[in-house]
Design a protein around this motif. Structure first.
Motif, PDB file in Angstrom:
ATOM      1  N   SER A 115      16.412  38.702 -12.666  1.00 49.75           N
ATOM      2  CA  SER A 115      16.763  37.512 -13.708  1.00 49.75           C
ATOM      3  C   SER A 115      15.798  37.566 -14.932  1.00 49.75           C
ATOM      4  O   SER A 115      14.811  37.859 -14.946  1.00 49.75           O
ATOM      5  CB  SER A 115      16.705  36.330 -13.331  1.00 49.75           C
ATOM      6  OG  SER A 115      15.682  35.709 -12.622  1.00 49.75           O
ATOM      7  N   CYS A 116      16.568  36.787 -16.143  1.00 52.96           N
ATOM      8  CA  CYS A 116      15.917  36.859 -17.459  1.00 52.96           C
ATOM      9  C   CYS A 116      14.769  35.639 -17.022  1.00 52.96           C
ATOM     10  O   CYS A 116      15.265  34.442 -17.006  1.00 52.96           O
ATOM     11  CB  CYS A 116      17.056  36.419 -18.745  1.00 52.96           C
ATOM     12  SG  CYS A 116      16.198  36.001 -20.058  1.00 52.96           S
ATOM     13  N   PRO A 117      13.675  35.817 -17.624  1.00 55.63           N
ATOM     14  CA  PRO A 117      12.862  34.633 -17.435  1.00 55.63           C
ATOM     15  C   PRO A 117      12.867  33.741 -18.469  1.00 55.63           C
ATOM     16  O   PRO A 117      12.338  32.788 -18.574  1.00 55.63           O
ATOM     17  CB  PRO A 117      11.237  35.428 -17.876  1.00 55.63           C
ATOM     18  CG  PRO A 117      11.705  36.538 -18.666  1.00 55.63           C
ATOM     19  CD  PRO A 117      13.191  37.019 -18.399  1.00 55.63           C
ATOM     20  N   ASN A 118      13.546  33.918 -19.616  1.00 55.16           N
ATOM     21  CA  ASN A 118      13.929  33.001 -20.692  1.00 55.16           C
ATOM     22  C   ASN A 118      14.954  31.983 -20.039  1.00 55.16           C
ATOM     23  O   ASN A 118      14.947  30.849 -20.363  1.00 55.16           O
ATOM     24  CB  ASN A 118      14.537  33.936 -21.718  1.00 55.16           C
ATOM     25  CG  ASN A 118      13.954  33.287 -23.176  1.00 55.16           C
ATOM     26  OD1 ASN A 118      12.967  32.511 -22.927  1.00 55.16           O
ATOM     27  ND2 ASN A 118      14.288  33.956 -24.030  1.00 55.16           N
ATOM     28  N   CYS A 119      16.134  32.615 -19.514  1.00 51.41           N
ATOM     29  CA  CYS A 119      17.195  31.591 -19.577  1.00 51.41           C
ATOM     30  C   CYS A 119      17.923  31.729 -18.145  1.00 51.41           C
ATOM     31  O   CYS A 119      18.795  31.102 -17.778  1.00 51.41           O
ATOM     32  CB  CYS A 119      18.412  31.948 -20.459  1.00 51.41           C
ATOM     33  SG  CYS A 119      19.166  33.579 -20.066  1.00 51.41           S
ATOM     34  N   GLU A 120      17.274  32.628 -17.216  1.00 51.03           N
ATOM     35  CA  GLU A 120      17.444  32.840 -16.058  1.00 51.03           C
ATOM     36  C   GLU A 120      19.094  33.519 -15.522  1.00 51.03           C
ATOM     37  O   GLU A 120      19.318  33.277 -14.527  1.00 51.03           O
ATOM     38  CB  GLU A 120      17.492  31.464 -14.912  1.00 51.03           C
ATOM     39  CG  GLU A 120      15.809  31.036 -14.899  1.00 51.03           C
ATOM     40  CD  GLU A 120      15.869  29.667 -14.360  1.00 51.03           C
ATOM     41  OE1 GLU A 120      16.927  29.283 -13.933  1.00 51.03           O
ATOM     42  OE2 GLU A 120      14.817  29.197 -14.298  1.00 51.03           O
ATOM     43  N   SER A 170      19.027  44.489 -22.372  1.00 52.92           N
ATOM     44  CA  SER A 170      19.028  43.131 -23.117  1.00 52.92           C
ATOM     45  C   SER A 170      19.998  42.091 -22.109  1.00 52.92           C
ATOM     46  O   SER A 170      20.885  42.162 -21.482  1.00 52.92           O
ATOM     47  CB  SER A 170      19.649  43.286 -24.551  1.00 52.92           C
ATOM     48  OG  SER A 170      20.963  43.566 -24.462  1.00 52.92           O
ATOM     49  N   CYS A 171      19.415  40.710 -22.069  1.00 56.67           N
ATOM     50  CA  CYS A 171      19.893  39.730 -21.507  1.00 56.67           C
ATOM     51  C   CYS A 171      21.267  39.556 -22.201  1.00 56.67           C
ATOM     52  O   CYS A 171      21.429  39.085 -23.214  1.00 56.67           O
ATOM     53  CB  CYS A 171      19.040  38.579 -21.535  1.00 56.67           C
ATOM     54  SG  CYS A 171      19.605  36.880 -21.012  1.00 56.67           S
ATOM     55  N   GLY A 172      22.468  39.254 -21.186  1.00 62.64           N
ATOM     56  CA  GLY A 172      23.673  38.916 -21.882  1.00 62.64           C
ATOM     57  C   GLY A 172      23.677  37.396 -22.584  1.00 62.64           C
ATOM     58  O   GLY A 172      24.589  37.097 -23.248  1.00 62.64           O
ATOM     59  N   SER A 173      22.880  36.880 -22.095  1.00 60.77           N
ATOM     60  CA  SER A 173      23.016  35.342 -22.636  1.00 60.77           C
ATOM     61  C   SER A 173      22.139  34.994 -23.766  1.00 60.77           C
ATOM     62  O   SER A 173      22.306  34.507 -24.680  1.00 60.77           O
ATOM     63  CB  SER A 173      22.469  34.442 -21.202  1.00 60.77           C
ATOM     64  OG  SER A 173      22.528  33.040 -21.822  1.00 60.77           O
ATOM     65  N   CYS A 174      20.751  35.514 -23.682  1.00 57.98           N
ATOM     66  CA  CYS A 174      19.880  34.846 -24.784  1.00 57.98           C
ATOM     67  C   CYS A 174      19.299  36.242 -25.624  1.00 57.98           C
ATOM     68  O   CYS A 174      18.551  35.952 -26.688  1.00 57.98           O
ATOM     69  CB  CYS A 174      18.663  34.317 -24.252  1.00 57.98           C
ATOM     70  SG  CYS A 174      17.468  35.409 -23.486  1.00 57.98           S
ATOM     71  N   GLY A 175      19.725  37.446 -25.074  1.00 60.23           N
ATOM     72  CA  GLY A 175      19.198  38.566 -25.983  1.00 60.23           C
ATOM     73  C   GLY A 175      17.851  39.010 -25.754  1.00 60.23           C
ATOM     74  O   GLY A 175      17.432  40.385 -26.349  1.00 60.23           O
TER      75      GLY A 175
HETATM   76 ZN   LIG Z   1      18.009  35.326 -21.219  1.00 60.96          ZN
END
Ligand SMILES: [Zn+2]
Length: 271
Positions: free
Chosen positions: A23-28, A49-54
């Motif tokens: 999972s993304c450490p930024n936005c989970e 790249s994270c599909g949510s925050c990039g």
């Molecule tokens: Zn993210």
């Protein structure tokens, strides 16, 4: 000698293990899109790249035990060796980097002289030596006991270790330096929250990472096993701000300065 060859061979026989980022450490978020693939010798470094925050991350990446093994062995070879001449060269290089950070902070109007400067990932201590010459008290830590011993022998207050070396600073730091550290750590949240707790209320956090939009970092060794995250100013800013800091100024080098966010109490964010 092919730099990625040792990692590639040891991965084949199971000495190094790899795992996908969950999972993304930024936005989970848990959805990642392929970003790019880079050669590191015979090794393929894959970025997503994270599909949510990039945020761009290496995935799969070395597991934490494998990363520790990598830093204790093959990473040194990749960095250009060991020995007295290497150490002296790294110290000199650090001093030049430190002088450049001092100039940049001056340009941002950041006051730090006379204060306590703490650097996590201080290597041989050259950067801190530049701050000491500016009239600062300096402390640092680094996972390389060999590098720390070199700086300590030159009178710098350095300790071997990572986050666990932090409580030795009896008072909060006025300036914390994280130069080319964030892209290496598996858990940037934990690190940033500890930095927040170690920073004085009016202190400043300096963060420098290789920027994806910086032409100078688009070199052969940019995509490598040790670099877990690949930042732009925007994604670096997001990661730091999510952990109790407020952005002051920065650029796509990437360099950025942050102050504690008074609205986000220490330890309030989830770990
Ligand atoms: Zn993210």
């Amino acid at each position: 000698m092919n730099e990625g060859l040792a990692v590639f061979a040891k991965s084949l026989i199971g000495l190094y293990r790899w795992e996908p980022l969950r999972s993304c450490p930024n936005c989970e978020a848990d959805r990642f899109a392929p970003h790019s693939t880079h050669r590191f010798g015979p090794l393929a470094i894959r970025l997503r790249s994270c599909g949510s925050c990039g945020l761009v991350a290496q995935s799969p990446r070395l597991t934490e035990p494998s990363l520790r093994r990598f830093y204790a062995s093959d990473y040194h070879a990749h960095q250009g060796g060991r020995g007295a001449a290497h150490a002296a060269g790294q110290f000199e290089r650090g001093m030049r980097r430190g002088a450049y950070i001092v100039r940049w902070l001056d340009e941002q109007g950041i006051r730090f002289r006379g204060g306590l400067v703490f650097e996590l990932g201080c290597s041989y201590g050259g950067v801190l030596e530049a701050f000491r010459r500016e009239g600062c008290r300096v402390q640092g830590c680094d996972v390389s006991a060999e590098a720390v011993a070199y700086g300590a022998a030159r009178g710098l207050d350095l300790a071997a270790g990572s986050l666990e070396a932090l409580p030795r600073a009896e008072q909060p730091a006025d300036l914390i330096l994280l130069s080319h550290v964030l892209e290496h750590v598996a858990d940037p949240q934990r690190l940033l929250q500890r930095m927040r707790a170690a920073l004085a209320p009016r202190g400043v956090l300096y963060v420098e990472v290789p920027g994806m939009r910086n032409p100078r970092t688009q070199q052969r060794r940019y995509a490598q096993p040790a670099h877990l995250w690949y930042f732009t100013l925007e994604t670096a800013r997001r990661v730091v701000e999510a952990n109790g800091f407020r952005f002051m100024s920065g650029n796509e080098v990437v360099q950025g300065v942050f102050c504690p966010d008074a609205e986000a109490p220490v330890g309030a964010s989830t770990t």
